[in-house]
Design an enzyme around this catalytic site. Structure first.
Site, PDB file in Angstrom:
ATOM      1  N   HIS A  33      27.687 -13.539 -38.410  1.00 16.44           N
ATOM      2  CA  HIS A  33      28.645 -14.411 -37.710  1.00 16.44           C
ATOM      3  C   HIS A  33      28.219 -15.878 -37.814  1.00 16.44           C
ATOM      4  O   HIS A  33      29.041 -16.763 -38.066  1.00 16.44           O
ATOM      5  CB  HIS A  33      28.710 -14.059 -36.223  1.00 16.44           C
ATOM      6  CG  HIS A  33      29.157 -12.665 -35.918  1.00 16.44           C
ATOM      7  ND1 HIS A  33      28.306 -11.713 -35.425  1.00 16.44           N
ATOM      8  CD2 HIS A  33      30.361 -12.066 -36.018  1.00 16.44           C
ATOM      9  CE1 HIS A  33      28.966 -10.589 -35.224  1.00 16.44           C
ATOM     10  NE2 HIS A  33      30.219 -10.767 -35.579  1.00 16.44           N
ATOM     11  N   GLN A 149      39.640  -6.232 -44.491  1.00 13.78           N
ATOM     12  CA  GLN A 149      40.171  -7.140 -43.461  1.00 13.78           C
ATOM     13  C   GLN A 149      40.520  -8.493 -44.084  1.00 13.78           C
ATOM     14  O   GLN A 149      41.590  -9.061 -43.799  1.00 13.78           O
ATOM     15  CB  GLN A 149      39.128  -7.306 -42.360  1.00 13.78           C
ATOM     16  CG  GLN A 149      39.447  -8.356 -41.330  1.00 13.78           C
ATOM     17  CD  GLN A 149      38.520  -8.259 -40.141  1.00 13.78           C
ATOM     18  OE1 GLN A 149      38.676  -7.382 -39.302  1.00 13.78           O
ATOM     19  NE2 GLN A 149      37.551  -9.155 -40.049  1.00 13.78           N
TER      20      GLN A 149
END
Ligand code: AMP
Length: 279
Positions: A33, A149
């Site tokens: 992240h 995704q």
């Protein structure tokens, strides 16, 4: 910021011409992240992150209730990274009780994870479009770790004329090759020791490709054999697909291939992938 009006007001208050970067997450942040945050800091003038464990993208028997939510730690990481703002919406604010409009992508969301997680990409596409509509970023950052995704979001943005640039960041890995994931903390020590076989199976197929193998079935067979060599791992799928359309491949052509794996270690489902280059 916890509410939609707060975010809209913050966005409106940015100086004209500010390039706003957005990193949507479900929290339980790790270096993967944070690498997206670093990309945004480098490519945009301001960076906003979001943390939202999106119920709409979890199936009825999935890990929504046990998904890790270490908020204090996440806040410290984002603060240290110099994120300018964080959106922490409540489920009730994002989803009115009688919400009845959803985003359904009908091609790239069908194979791979889509075949085993019905409704998952509908949940992802819907929440991402909603977040885009609230945050109004110029550019948004997604990890290649979740290749399908990325493909679904890129398709949605193109098909629905969403004015957001999509940037993919590379997959960050542990030293032994395991792709970083918020779900890795579910693993027992034994399962954690077995998990790198997922990446090894991808690397084995990549080596066969580098040695000249172009037959998709044979590349898949190489990867499956390595995965099967770790008895704790239960394959859900191991496939070679066109990197953009995710269509099935017979031969790896000039556009390369996406090698994608999903496997269970006990009740924990992990995914990983690798892109084979052109030629
Ligand atoms: P998540 O919190 O799992 O929904 O992930 C939020 C974003 O971080 C998504 O764009 C993911 O693809 C990305 N991400 C997750 N794991 C990694 C990783 N190991 N390397 C790079 N990006 C990642």
């Amino acid at each position: 910021m916890r509410t939609i009006p707060q975010v809209r007001a913050w966005r409106k208050g940015l100086p004209a011409g500010t390039r706003l970067g957005f990193v949507p997450t479900m929290g339980a942040l790790h270096e993967g992240h944070m690498s997206l945050v670093a990309l945004s800091k480098a490519q945009a003038d301001r960076t906003i992150a979001s943390i939202f464990v999106n119920p709409l993208q979890f199936g009825p028997n999935e890990d929504l209730s046990r998904y890790p939510r270490p908020l204090e730690n996440d806040l410290a990481l984002l603060e240290a990274a110099g994120v300018d703002a964080l959106f922490l919406p409540a489920v009730e604010d994002l989803y009115p009780k009688d919400a009845s409009t959803f985003v359904v992508e009908e091609q790239v969301s069908l194979p791979l994870c889509g075949a085993f997680r019905p409704g998952h990409f509908r949940g992802v596409a819907t929440v991402v479009l909603k977040l885009f509509n609230i945050v109004a970023p110029d550019v948004a950052f997604f990890g290649q770790k979740d290749a399908q995704q990325c493909a679904v979001i890129a398709r949605m943005v193109r098909d629905l004329d969403v004015p957001v640039e999509i940037v993919r960041g590379p997959t960050l890995r542990e030293a032994d090759g395991l792709a970083m994931s918020s779900r890795n903390i579910y693993l027992s020590p034994e399962d954690r020791a077995a998990a790198p076989a997922i990446h090894r199976s991808l690397v084995a197929a990549e080596a066969a490709f580098a040695a000249g193998e172009r037959d998709a079935k044979r590349l898949v067979a190489v990867g499956r054999t390595v995965l099967a060599g770790e008895p704790r791992l239960k394959e859900q799928y191991w496939e070679a697909r066109h990197p953009a359309s995710l269509a099935p491949l017979v031969t790896v052509g000039p556009e390369g291939a996406l090698l994608a794996v999903a496997a269970y270690l006990g009740t924990t489902r992990l995914i990983d992938n690798l892109v084979l280059g052109a030629g």
